[in-house]
Design a protein around this motif. Structure first.
Motif, PDB file in Angstrom:
ATOM      1  N   ARG A  93       0.764  -1.391  -0.136  1.00 14.63           N
ATOM      2  CA  ARG A  93       0.243  -0.343   0.021  1.00 14.63           C
ATOM      3  C   ARG A  93       0.964   1.031  -0.416  1.00 14.63           C
ATOM      4  N   ARG A  94       2.483   1.732   0.915  1.00 23.40           N
ATOM      5  CA  ARG A  94       2.740   2.447   0.696  1.00 23.40           C
ATOM      6  C   ARG A  94       3.627   2.572  -0.258  1.00 23.40           C
ATOM      7  N   VAL A  95       4.354   1.727  -0.758  1.00 26.46           N
ATOM      8  CA  VAL A  95       4.509   1.505  -2.678  1.00 26.46           C
ATOM      9  C   VAL A  95       3.853   2.281  -3.296  1.00 26.46           C
ATOM     10  N   LEU A  96       2.810   1.714  -3.365  1.00 22.89           N
ATOM     11  CA  LEU A  96       1.492   1.941  -4.616  1.00 22.89           C
ATOM     12  C   LEU A  96       1.410   3.714  -4.512  1.00 22.89           C
ATOM     13  N   LYS A  97       0.744   4.036  -3.555  1.00 24.18           N
ATOM     14  CA  LYS A  97       0.781   5.645  -2.747  1.00 24.18           C
ATOM     15  C   LYS A  97       1.182   6.329  -3.445  1.00 24.18           C
ATOM     16  N   GLU A  98       2.822   5.468  -3.098  1.00 29.74           N
ATOM     17  CA  GLU A  98       4.512   7.001  -3.053  1.00 29.74           C
ATOM     18  C   GLU A  98       4.451   7.174  -4.914  1.00 29.74           C
ATOM     19  N   TYR A  99       4.269   5.594  -5.654  1.00 29.98           N
ATOM     20  CA  TYR A  99       4.102   6.119  -6.812  1.00 29.98           C
ATOM     21  C   TYR A  99       3.210   5.985  -7.719  1.00 29.98           C
ATOM     22  N   SER A 100       2.038   5.904  -7.164  1.00 33.98           N
ATOM     23  CA  SER A 100       0.899   6.881  -7.824  1.00 33.98           C
ATOM     24  C   SER A 100      -0.055   5.669  -8.810  1.00 33.98           C
ATOM     25  N   LEU A 101      -0.036   4.183  -8.351  1.00 26.49           N
ATOM     26  CA  LEU A 101      -0.005   3.202  -9.181  1.00 26.49           C
ATOM     27  C   LEU A 101      -1.645   2.480  -8.177  1.00 26.49           C
ATOM     28  N   CYS A 102      -1.985   1.983  -8.781  1.00 23.23           N
ATOM     29  CA  CYS A 102      -3.205   1.773  -8.049  1.00 23.23           C
ATOM     30  C   CYS A 102      -3.384  -0.344  -8.645  1.00 23.23           C
ATOM     31  N   THR A 103      -3.957  -0.537  -7.943  1.00 25.49           N
ATOM     32  CA  THR A 103      -4.507  -1.966  -8.230  1.00 25.49           C
ATOM     33  C   THR A 103      -6.342  -2.919  -8.193  1.00 25.49           C
ATOM     34  N   ASP A 104      -5.879  -3.234  -9.324  1.00 30.38           N
ATOM     35  CA  ASP A 104      -7.824  -3.445  -9.453  1.00 30.38           C
ATOM     36  C   ASP A 104      -7.612  -5.296  -9.079  1.00 30.38           C
ATOM     37  N   VAL A 105      -7.064  -5.332  -8.488  1.00 25.88           N
ATOM     38  CA  VAL A 105      -7.686  -7.428  -8.466  1.00 25.88           C
ATOM     39  C   VAL A 105      -7.223  -6.656  -7.006  1.00 25.88           C
ATOM     40  N   PRO A 106      -8.216  -8.239  -6.486  1.00 23.62           N
ATOM     41  CA  PRO A 106      -7.992  -8.470  -4.890  1.00 23.62           C
ATOM     42  C   PRO A 106      -6.810  -9.072  -3.739  1.00 23.62           C
ATOM     43  N   LEU A 107      -5.809  -8.091  -3.801  1.00 24.29           N
ATOM     44  CA  LEU A 107      -4.498  -8.419  -3.315  1.00 24.29           C
ATOM     45  C   LEU A 107      -4.371  -8.668  -2.070  1.00 24.29           C
ATOM     46  N   LYS A 108      -5.761  -9.102  -1.416  1.00 21.24           N
ATOM     47  CA  LYS A 108      -5.606  -9.545   0.359  1.00 21.24           C
ATOM     48  C   LYS A 108      -6.100 -11.604   0.243  1.00 21.24           C
ATOM     49  N   ASN A 109      -6.032 -11.690  -0.876  1.00 18.33           N
ATOM     50  CA  ASN A 109      -6.559 -12.920  -1.608  1.00 18.33           C
ATOM     51  C   ASN A 109      -4.975 -13.836  -1.673  1.00 18.33           C
ATOM     52  N   PRO A 110      -4.421 -14.815  -0.816  1.00 17.32           N
ATOM     53  CA  PRO A 110      -2.924 -15.408  -0.930  1.00 17.32           C
ATOM     54  C   PRO A 110      -3.721 -16.266  -2.544  1.00 17.32           C
ATOM     55  N   ASP A 111      -4.253 -16.699  -2.640  1.00 20.58           N
ATOM     56  CA  ASP A 111      -5.269 -17.874  -3.495  1.00 20.58           C
ATOM     57  C   ASP A 111      -4.812 -17.479  -5.497  1.00 20.58           C
ATOM     58  N   ARG A 112      -5.132 -15.599  -5.218  1.00 19.76           N
ATOM     59  CA  ARG A 112      -4.979 -15.555  -6.632  1.00 19.76           C
ATOM     60  C   ARG A 112      -3.495 -16.439  -6.999  1.00 19.76           C
ATOM     61  N   GLY A 113      -4.728 -15.779  -8.822  1.00 19.83           N
ATOM     62  CA  GLY A 113      -2.858 -16.519  -9.624  1.00 19.83           C
ATOM     63  C   GLY A 113      -2.752 -15.201 -10.814  1.00 19.83           C
ATOM     64  N   VAL A 114      -3.113 -13.682 -10.215  1.00 18.04           N
ATOM     65  CA  VAL A 114      -2.840 -12.553 -10.975  1.00 18.04           C
ATOM     66  C   VAL A 114      -2.933 -11.315  -9.623  1.00 18.04           C
ATOM     67  N   SER A 115      -1.384 -10.474  -9.937  1.00 21.47           N
ATOM     68  CA  SER A 115      -1.420  -9.613  -9.335  1.00 21.47           C
ATOM     69  C   SER A 115      -1.293  -8.202 -10.014  1.00 21.47           C
ATOM     70  N   SER A 116      -2.178  -7.532 -10.066  1.00 26.38           N
ATOM     71  CA  SER A 116      -1.874  -6.760 -11.097  1.00 26.38           C
ATOM     72  C   SER A 116      -1.905  -5.329 -10.639  1.00 26.38           C
TER      73      SER A 116
END
Length: 480
Positions: A93-116
């Protein structure tokens, strides 16, 4: 029906960047200044581009090779996808905020197949004027690369993240614009390029496709709650439980053996693929063009030391089976094809908006991303730019699209008995029937275009309806 079938490995049509820039400014003045042989060559390339992106082609091509600076940006940026994905939630969260990025997948799910990780990209300039010289267009492209913009990702890890994201994104947007202009010149008018320019922005995504090991690390890190010793013990047990063997029991640091790491591709003409072992489900992109870097594959090496199991290092590896793991459903062959491409390339895919705006002259690509078999320590990294119309762009559906959609709907709604009968009439071989059945399953999980796009819809309304029908609570892929 068997889930696994043979898929042909294809290498799409290659369009050199120099030819792309020349063709996108191919005026009568330029034609007059070239030899007859050169004009014939360029005409042949233009026809090949339209055939490749049209209804009878695969719907994607390669711009290859890209300038060296773009290849360097790719090599610098892509490894950061995995580093971001494996950060703790708080650090990410800190890195994404610092570099103006966001995410459109649920990153709290440890079984996710993709991080975007996404960033809105703005066009650096309105357009490159028609009739501009090849040298000027190339200079514009090179200017996006920024000669002093690269940083070593190992030096302060994410310091170069936002800058490289924007630099590479701008390069890829320019490639998409040049291709849109080339297609407009073949079709007549300026609909594709102007629709892209009117939006004044595009979405960039840095994507990490998780290895089995990545998911184990995420899951066990949550259980360990910050304890390094507990994490290493849990991870070791989890890996053994998943059948990942080869962790040695040495008292001093030693490399883990028998990880089945990839050392190189092969020249096989076909490869096994399935409907279930996917990193990304089958879908059409709904924008105009999608421009992608060729993926990077990273293998992770574990070592075991006195303090326990730990990550030793990561290294880029050759593509498993020698292809990108991007797979398409070829519209005329009615079969699945796996896409092979050299690293110094951009892949450009057609989206559904281009179908409409080109009045059926271009045809969108039905595609997915499959996983390597038995490669639990190999992840996949890529960077994608989505070029789309303005949100308030109104779609007028041409008759050619309506006819194509009706035919597609009829194909999808065939009864199982008719499917089997049709497959047997094509060929008595079980392989052909198996492939035919699998393509039917794929078509049945894709919401038909006619159910998502209505005459007079804006692009915003079309995108919302498409997302809803794919991934909403009652969507066709919500449970996949």
């Amino acid at each position: 029906m068997e889930d696994e079938i043979d898929a042909e490995i294809i290498e799409p049509f290659k369009l050199s960047f120099s030819d792309l820039t020349l063709l996108s400014s191919y005026s009568s003045t330029i034609r007059y200044s070239l030899s007859e042989e050169e004009n014939e060559r360029l005409d042949s390339i233009s026809r090949a581009v339209m055939e490749t992106l049209g209804p009878s082609g695969p719907g994607l091509l390669l711009v290859s090779p890209v300038p060296k600076a773009a290849a360097d940006l790719r090599r610098s940026l892509l490894p950061l996808a995995r580093k971001l994905a494996l950060l703790s939630d708080e650090d990410r969260r800190r890195v994404l905020k610092e570099y103006s990025l966001c995410t459109d997948v649920p990153l709290k799910n440890p079984d996710r197949g993709v991080s975007s990780f996404a960033l809105q990209l703005k066009y650096v300039k309105d357009t490159i004027a028609f009739g501009e010289s090849n040298d000027t267009a190339k200079d514009t492209f090179e200017a996006h690369l920024g000669s002093g913009s690269l940083h070593d990702p190992s030096d302060e890890e994410f310091k170069s993240l936002e800058n490289n994201f924007r630099e590479l994104g701008n390069c890829m947007m320019e490639v998409g614009l040049l291709l849109a202009r080339l297609c407009d010149m073949a079709i007549g008018g300026q609909e594709l390029e102007q629709s892209i320019l009117e939006s004044r922005a595009a979405k960039g995504r840095l994507i990490h496709y998780h290895s089995t090991l990545d998911n184990c690390i995420l899951k066990e890190a949550r259980k360990a709650k910050g304890s390094s010793k507990r994490l290493t013990n849990n991870l070791s047990a989890h890996l053994h439980g998943r059948g990942v063997s080869g962790i040695s029991n040495l008292n001093e640091e030693a490399p883990v053996k028998n990880l089945n790491l990839v050392t190189g591709g092969n020249n096989a003409k076909s490869c096994k693929t399935s409907l279930s072992n996917l990193w990304e489900q089958w879908h059409y992109d709904y924008g105009i063009f999608t421009v992608l870097t060729v993926p990077m594959f990273i293998s992770s090496i574990l070592t075991e030391a006195k303090q326990g199991l730990r990550m030793s290092f990561e290294q880029e590896c050759s593509p498993p089976d020698g292809h990108s793991y991007l797979q398409i459903l070829h519209p005329t062959r009615k079969s699945i094809c796996l896409v092979k491409c050299p690293p110094e390339s951009f892949v450009v895919q057609v989206g559904e908006s281009a179908d409409v705006l080109s009045k059926g002259k271009l045809c969108s690509t039905l595609h997915s991303v499959c996983r390597p078999a038995k490669q639990g320590f190999v992840s996949r990294e890529t960077f994608v730019v989505f070029l789309q119309p303005a949100w308030d762009k109104t779609f007028i559906i041409p008759e050619t699209i309506c006819e194509s959609s009706i035919e597609c709907d009829r194909y999808i709604e065939m009864e199982d008995e008719e499917i089997q009968s049709t497959a047997e009439s094509v060929s008595p071989s079980s392989e052909v029937r198996q492939s035919h059945d699998l393509t039917q399953v794929i078509h049945k999980i894709i919401p038909p275009l006619s159910s998502r796009l209505k005459n007079g819809m804006t692009f915003a309304e079309f995108s919302r309806e498409t997302t809803k029908q794919y991934y909403g609570a009652s969507g066709m892929q919500s449970k996949r």
